[in-house]
Design a protein around this motif. Sequence first.
Motif: not given
Length: 1019
Positions: A185, A189, A192, A196, A206, A364, A369
């Motif tokens: 991430y 990111r 993405f 996401n 993901y 966020e 995650y």
Amino acid sequence: MKSAELNARIGILFVTCLLGIRLVAQEDPRVSSWYTDRSGAYARIYESTADEVARNAVTTWNRGDGVQELPTYAGIHEISYTEDWVYIRTTNLASHLMGPWYLDISKTRNFPNYPGNQAVVYRFPHDPVNPTNINAKTLTGLGAIGYFVNGVSMFDSRDGFSYRSSTGREVQGRGGDLAWNRDAYINERVTFDAGNAHQAGARYHYHANPPALRSQLGDSVDYSETTHSYSENFNGRHSPILGWASDGLPVYGPYGYFDSNDSNSAIRRMRSGFQIRSNLSSRSSWPEWAKRAYLGVAAFAEGPAVSNAFPLGRYMEDNDYKGDLGLELGEDFDLNEYNARFSVTPEFPDGSWAYYVCIDAIGEPVYPYNIGRSFFGDPVGGVPTGIPDNDENGARVTTVFEGGPEAALTFDSVSVDDSDSGDLTIIWNSVEGSRYEVSQATDVQSSNWTVIEPQILAQSDQTTLIHEEVLASKDRNFYRAKATGLAPFDDEGFMYEELAAENIADQTLLSDGGIQTVWVQLSSADSSLVPEDLSAEPTLVHIGELEAVFVSRISRYILEVSLNQEAVGVNAGPYTATINFGFGEIASVNSIIVPDQANNILLLIIDDWAVDSSPLDNSTILNPGTSFPEMETLRSLAGGGVRFTNGYSQPVCSPMRACILTGRQAWRTGVGSPGDSLLAEETTLPEVFAAANSPYALGAFGKWHLGGGNTGFRTLGAWPHFVGITGGGVNDYYSWRKNNNGTVSISNTYTTSDQVNEALTFIDEQETADKPWFVWMGFNAAHTPFHEPPSELLQGGEGTDVRSLYEKALEALDTEIGRLLTEMGPAVVEKTNIIVVGDNGTPGRVAQAPYGNGHAKGSIYEGGIHVPFIIKGPDVSLPAGSTSDRFVHVIDIFPTILELADVSLPGTGVDATSILPILKNNDTASRRIVTERFNSNKPGRSLREETYPDYKLLIYGDPFLTTDTPTYEFYHLPSDVNEKSPLDITNLNPVEQAAFDALIARDAALGGGYSAVASGLSN
């Protein structure tokens, strides 16, 4: 699919002015939690920000590995289960809008790949092991570690790169130390999309909080169609199940009960158990959780000091587990170091262990995650060879959902215009791309249904019909809709029967024989001979001269029948069906096609054998002072087939094998040197055969050198049967570790002989069962150690120096290949396509003219990659003993084998071109040679093009390093076969310049990052 299921799919939808109610069973969340509401819709992407603004979503696209030439259906299209397993079938494409994707925050540099249909079959344990009973936890792997309920891959928290302390750089795959793993991430990111997610190759996935999926499930996320964006908006409800990890534990959204044991307690956001390590300046130690996770699995190596180039948070190991800092689980944070908790949930009122998505107060994602660095449970789920009729315990597999082209036609709503117009609006859930015929009647039992709309094309998964002024003249009315046709779509991975439309195609029988079911269609011109009553059965069904068995009537003129193909006879060709209902014989308008007998495929890979050591490609006349092994069998194969004088491989063994297994360049597979592991998300030859339900039996023998330990051949390569070695070679040809389908023992049989013995056993079993087969023979001969083979296998070789021993090993190998073919028998050999290829250059210690001077195995010079290449078999049309100067590469073996087996290419960005058109003497392709080496001390790429066959370009650069500057070497091969004198690229003549420019352009088109300069970013 049985006819009853087909009729349900194309069956009648009755609509009155009464509203209907759809009920969804929730008894078994492992079966019922999958998101199938949009199963009948095509997958769609935004290709650019301009398309996003214009709301121009497309259903076909092409970039990099992501090629979608036809539309395909989104997400889950089959759910099945037994007591032990839950199976899903999915395209891996989301039903929410995907894309666009960029490499930079300003959105000017396109992401290299689009997504594509992955044709995934995956299974999860139905009754997972209690995680608290598992002491040794399993690290998450690269690739899919589970699936979200919309059928999209769940990846772990890494981006696939780790720091390599010995070189001070970050390396993809197993080339790094795996001690400091980049956080996906944090590092990716920017690439993405709004959901996401992005692609690994063409696999959409993901890594973190999936807001688009959560919005579809009603999990506290709002979607703005105007801006194509998602925002967190807590709705006070417990999160639903978002996915399932391969250990069988659910993954919930971020909101759960305050009191894990009380479903009446308040609902709030679950708090992560991790935080950034404080006061970390040098990465000279792991956090405590990493020490536990990596114990016995990964060795510690220092990471880079914290700096602007390597900021804090860049690596997963930059996080501390709060429980190691004196904070208390349940008080200060909610989720353990695996990101799980035991709690009651709406789906598990008695409680269950589950993972929870981690976000902060504004939505966020925060580490870890979705799931920690290790699975909490036992990750026994994975990719089976298909969804079977029965599992390994004999339990019958029950299918509870079929979607995509088989999505059920169901009533959604009916409404009446508020004015007095009498207009009636009917909406039903449809299959996008289907054509529907809508009829009406005043009585549901009526035989007089009137067609009011003969052809309505469904342009989404909901279709609307407005029947104008009908209520002005009628008190009640009934409607029925049925699907009559389906637009072409990418059906890779779908198991379905075509719609019983007006025209049924010819039916081709499977090549492995047995009892099979087919459809036959009669002409409506013979209506007097075909009863309207669908319960009426024919008194006679023949296909050719064979009596077939009536199964059912799909419609008045379409019948389902079964027959034993083996009784039809061995003659290939079309057969006409003859039907008699007692009023006279009727011939079918379609044909039943018996295919040609499938030919076997035998791939023979000879280790460390280049053209300099081949008596077929070199000689003492061409290069005085050279010597060669006697290789009678290989000479015979070349004499009966085609020998390619421009055959090429990779510089070393592992990239060569990865190329053949995937049909993809080394930089895509992540395998650039021995020791690199094949990425789990790669689609291998066995997986393609399995996805196509091919009748071929698959067996691999000899050398597996692509990672995964003793089971890598299965977990990474998907080989259903393997016997051989797992490594680069053996320490002793007479005492070695033999891996038999995952069980390892010591064998004292000469390695080459043992490999042939095992292959013969497998081939005999398939021939007895009358099954076609594909056998991969990855011999480790003539790889070191240089040794004395059994004397009875020699063909005259003498001497004890290393060159003589090397040649003896080749002679012994040639003798054993001869035994393999002899014991197969002439009839079997006659129906077997045989491919012979060297895997890389001759080792430097024994290399000979025309090569030398360090230009042997391991290099991207000709001596490292120019190898013997022979193909012989029934599908070769060129005259026996032919030679061809066409450019062929081992990567081209991938599509060649699939074409020989009549198996379609996967949608995974194949970089190869089938050799079969050359063998059929009808090739029009423009061919090239691309070889690669990385994760080594001199990484680089070499290129040749058939348009400029005399020239070769070498680019030395690291595809995964952004601080190096590439260097170039350019050669004219006819005058410099050993590549000792590069041309001056600053002073080329016009022909040389054109060749150089063409090869530079080819490198740019390929991508991969070899020529990326220090100031730029590697691809």
